[in-house]
Design an enzyme around this catalytic site. Structure first.
Site, mmCIF file in Angstrom:
data_model
loop_
_atom_site.group_PDB
_atom_site.id
_atom_site.type_symbol
_atom_site.label_atom_id
_atom_site.label_comp_id
_atom_site.label_asym_id
_atom_site.label_seq_id
_atom_site.Cartn_x
_atom_site.Cartn_y
_atom_site.Cartn_z
ATOM 1 N N LYS A 1 0.849 -1.206 0.000
ATOM 2 C CA LYS A 1 0.000 0.000 0.000
ATOM 3 C C LYS A 1 0.880 1.250 0.000
ATOM 4 C CE LYS A 1 -1.784 1.513 4.046
ATOM 5 N NZ LYS A 1 -1.471 2.910 4.387
ATOM 6 N N ASN A 2 1.897 1.257 0.853
ATOM 7 C CA ASN A 2 2.672 2.492 1.052
ATOM 8 C C ASN A 2 3.729 2.731 -0.017
ATOM 9 O OD1 ASN A 2 1.059 2.962 3.201
ATOM 10 N ND2 ASN A 2 2.553 2.380 4.768
ATOM 11 N N CYS B 1 -5.576 12.284 13.277
ATOM 12 C CA CYS B 1 -5.690 10.857 12.977
ATOM 13 C C CYS B 1 -5.675 10.151 14.329
ATOM 14 C CB CYS B 1 -4.496 10.482 12.109
ATOM 15 S SG CYS B 1 -4.200 8.731 11.977
ATOM 16 N N ARG C 1 0.037 14.032 13.540
ATOM 17 C CA ARG C 1 0.589 13.822 12.185
ATOM 18 C C ARG C 1 0.588 15.113 11.363
ATOM 19 N NH1 ARG C 1 -1.582 8.264 9.834
ATOM 20 N NH2 ARG C 1 0.281 8.461 8.538
ATOM 21 N N ASP D 1 4.312 0.223 12.245
ATOM 22 C CA ASP D 1 3.090 -0.370 11.678
ATOM 23 C C ASP D 1 2.915 -1.828 12.059
ATOM 24 O OD1 ASP D 1 3.249 1.469 8.522
ATOM 25 O OD2 ASP D 1 2.678 2.052 10.545
ATOM 26 N N ARG E 1 -8.696 -0.698 4.561
ATOM 27 C CA ARG E 1 -7.863 0.377 3.994
ATOM 28 C C ARG E 1 -6.498 -0.164 3.601
ATOM 29 N NH1 ARG E 1 -6.711 5.125 7.518
ATOM 30 N NH2 ARG E 1 -5.432 5.441 5.678
HETATM 31 C C1 EPZ Z 1 4.060 6.810 6.645
HETATM 32 O O1 EPZ Z 1 3.246 7.795 7.238
HETATM 33 C C2 EPZ Z 1 3.158 5.594 6.457
HETATM 34 N N1 EPZ Z 1 2.068 5.932 5.552
HETATM 35 C C3 EPZ Z 1 2.616 5.150 7.817
HETATM 36 O O2 EPZ Z 1 1.852 3.967 7.602
HETATM 37 C C4 EPZ Z 1 3.800 4.820 8.730
HETATM 38 O O3 EPZ Z 1 3.312 4.474 10.011
HETATM 39 C C5 EPZ Z 1 4.727 6.028 8.835
HETATM 40 O O4 EPZ Z 1 5.145 6.453 7.514
HETATM 41 C C6 EPZ Z 1 5.970 5.735 9.655
HETATM 42 O O5 EPZ Z 1 6.669 4.689 9.084
HETATM 43 C C7 EPZ Z 1 2.316 5.970 4.216
HETATM 44 O O6 EPZ Z 1 3.417 5.746 3.755
HETATM 45 C C8 EPZ Z 1 1.139 6.299 3.329
HETATM 46 P P1 EPZ Z 1 5.987 10.120 8.889
HETATM 47 P P2 EPZ Z 1 3.798 9.320 7.341
HETATM 48 O O7 EPZ Z 1 5.846 11.416 8.180
HETATM 49 O O8 EPZ Z 1 4.674 9.636 6.200
HETATM 50 C C9 EPZ Z 1 6.071 13.345 12.345
HETATM 51 C C10 EPZ Z 1 0.001 2.567 7.793
HETATM 52 O O9 EPZ Z 1 -0.498 1.976 8.771
HETATM 53 N N2 EPZ Z 1 5.965 14.346 11.286
HETATM 54 O O10 EPZ Z 1 7.183 9.284 8.614
HETATM 55 O O11 EPZ Z 1 2.619 10.187 7.595
HETATM 56 C C11 EPZ Z 1 4.818 12.496 12.476
HETATM 57 O O12 EPZ Z 1 3.857 13.133 13.294
HETATM 58 C C12 EPZ Z 1 0.447 3.999 7.937
HETATM 59 O O13 EPZ Z 1 0.185 2.049 6.660
HETATM 60 C C13 EPZ Z 1 5.992 15.698 11.611
HETATM 61 O O14 EPZ Z 1 6.099 16.064 12.779
HETATM 62 O O15 EPZ Z 1 4.688 9.251 8.653
HETATM 63 C C14 EPZ Z 1 5.341 11.219 13.104
HETATM 64 O O16 EPZ Z 1 5.421 11.396 14.495
HETATM 65 C C15 EPZ Z 1 0.176 4.547 9.331
HETATM 66 N N3 EPZ Z 1 5.899 16.623 10.616
HETATM 67 C C16 EPZ Z 1 6.751 11.093 12.515
HETATM 68 O O17 EPZ Z 1 7.076 12.397 12.015
HETATM 69 C C17 EPZ Z 1 5.793 16.258 9.289
HETATM 70 O O18 EPZ Z 1 5.736 17.151 8.421
HETATM 71 C C18 EPZ Z 1 6.868 10.102 11.370
HETATM 72 O O19 EPZ Z 1 5.845 10.421 10.461
HETATM 73 C C19 EPZ Z 1 5.766 14.881 8.977
HETATM 74 C C20 EPZ Z 1 5.863 13.940 9.979
#
Ligand code: EPZ
Length: 419
Positions: free
Chosen positions: A22-23, A116, A121, A305, A398
């Site tokens: 998916k990702n 979320c 996020r 995840d 999803r």
């Molecule tokens: C991706 O989400 C995945 N989704 C998530 O999978 C996964 O849990 C996550 O990466 C971590 O591996 C997709 O790829 C579509 P991040 P993403 O930005 O990119 C903070 C699933 O179950 N952050 O790496 O949204 C954020 O709050 C989903 O398949 C900021 O502060 O995650 C988090 O604490 C859930 N500011 C950390 O960084 C930003 O601008 C990591 O988030 C961006 C992120």
């Protein structure tokens, strides 16, 4: 509405094929904006989130068709750049459209993804990086309105190695003027898959899979030859944990062991045997399950995840384990539901102490987010003496392609019922 019903107790046995990731599929589909023409994608999973991004992009003039397992994405005529709140609120990864739209059209109007279940996020790192590349943005009634004449290369440092942030900027950079350097970039396999797709379109990218990625922008890109999405390491990990928790023996076909090193290590420590095969892995669960501590980390660490799923395994382990969630601030929502099945779990901040029990008990439970629902299904597979009913399984759909059918094929007594 539907629920999944499970009569637990059967050790899983047999072979199962992992679906496409998916990702990886979501950013690759978004990247099709970057070259006019028809793109052909294989191994795209049939998931709600994939349907959502297709619906949003169709509203922008993109054509989709599927035949013999190949998804064709026609971006010859892109007329729109608006991603509505009603759809974005169901899938935050819609933010992945921002970079490609700005590269293709120089403008985008995308609903700010709301909160979320698992955390706030924010997307501040995405927006700060795009501003550094010359994008003008303002927020109006919950929408990001972004415009740019031509994206320009910049040196970007991510405070946190954000996965979709890295992907968004990678897609913005490939057609930007000049060089873009992404430092403290995320290293997930899905980023490498996206980079492979972009290189096949003619992009100049080096360093993907490491924490420093260098992109030399080019003026034009052309549709890649057929691209196959990598296998879903999180689905594979979920199936591995299912084999361990039911003390069964499952061949997980099509997964890539190199994407799962942390999970393999932790399952070995928990007493399972994991053998690498020609086309995947075989996991043999053992009795007793041994308690193991985990701490979630960005790739290659233990994936956040799979934290909820591993917690279900620890609920029936011999001994106690500490599970530390370092990526998201609220990713223990599954705990209260596991407690309803007899689990003993104490939370202190971002740490959960799981005291292993002899068994879990069947019960009606409520899914709250995608991976929490998978955790409850795993718990149901071992809760004997009745029915576990997992409600609100739209969360599960999803990110998992017919998961209950995969478990049925492995001998579980599990089915879907309309409510
Ligand atoms: C991706 O989400 C995945 N989704 C998530 O999978 C996964 O849990 C996550 O990466 C971590 O591996 C997709 O790829 C579509 P991040 P993403 O930005 O990119 C903070 C699933 O179950 N952050 O790496 O949204 C954020 O709050 C989903 O398949 C900021 O502060 O995650 C988090 O604490 C859930 N500011 C950390 O960084 C930003 O601008 C990591 O988030 C961006 C992120």
């Amino acid at each position: 509405m539907e629920k999944i019903v499970i009569e637990g107790g059967a050790p899983l046995k047999g072979a199962v094929r992992v679906s496409g990731a998916k990702n990886a599929a979501l950013p690759v589909i978004a990247a099709c904006f970057l070259a006019q023409g028809t793109h052909r994608l294989k191994n795209v999973p049939h998931l709600k989130d994939v349907q959502t991004i297709k619906t949003i992009m169709s509203g922008m003039g993109v054509g989709f068709s599927e035949e013999n397992g190949v998804l064709s994405v026609d971006t010859a005529e892109v007329s729109g750049y608006f991603a509505p709140y009603g759809l974005v609120k169901t899938m935050r990864a819609s933010i992945l459209l921002l970079g490609p739209l700005l590269a293709r059209l120089g403008r985008a109007k995308i609903s700010l993804p709301g909160g979320c279940a698992i955390g706030a996020r924010p997307i501040n790192l995405h927006l700060r990086a795009l501003a550094a590349m010359g994008v003008d943005m303002f927020l109006d009634r919950g929408y990001i309105n972004a415009t740019v004449d031509r994206l320009k290369g910049a040196k970007i440092f991510f405070d946190i190695p954000t996965v979709t942030g890295t992907e968004n900027i990678l897609m913005a950079a490939v057609r930007a003027e000049g060089t873009t350097i992404l430092e403290n970039a995320a290293k997930e396999p899905e980023i490498v898959d996206l980079a492979d797709f972009l290189r096949a379109m003619g992009a100049h990218i080096e360093g993907d899979g490491t924490d420093t990625i260098v992109v030399e922008g080019v003026k034009e890109l052309s549709p890649a030859p057929e691209h196959s999405i990598i296998p879903d390491r999180i689905e594979a990990g979920t199936l591995m944990i299912a084999a361990a928790i039911t003390k069964g023996s499952v061949s997980i076909e099509g997964c890539r062991p190199e994407h799962l090193a942390a999970v393999i290590e932790k399952l070995h420590s928990a007493g399972a045997t994991v053998r690498e095969m020609q086309n995947g892995l075989v996991v043999q669960g053992q009795d007793p399950i041994i308690s193991v501590d985990i701490e979630t980390m960005p790739f290659p660490g233990f994936p956040t995840d799979l934290q909820a799923q591993f917690m279900a395994l620890m609920c029936i382990a011999k001994g106690s384990s500490v599970i530390r969630e370092t990526v998201f601030e609220n990713r223990f929502i599954h705990v209260s539901e596991l407690r309803r099945m007899g689990a003993e779990i104490r939370i202190r901040g971002n740490q959960a102490l799981v005291v292993g029990k002899e068994r879990l008990l069947p019960a009606p439970v409520m899914a709250t987010d995608l991976r929490a629902s998978a955790s409850l299904v795993l718990a149901g597979l071992v809760a004997e003496g009745g029915r576990t009913e997992v409600n609100r399984i739209y969360h599960l759909d999803r990110g998992y392609e017919a998961l209950e059918k995969k478990f049925q094929a492995l001998g579980a007594s599990i089915w879907r019922e309309k409510i």
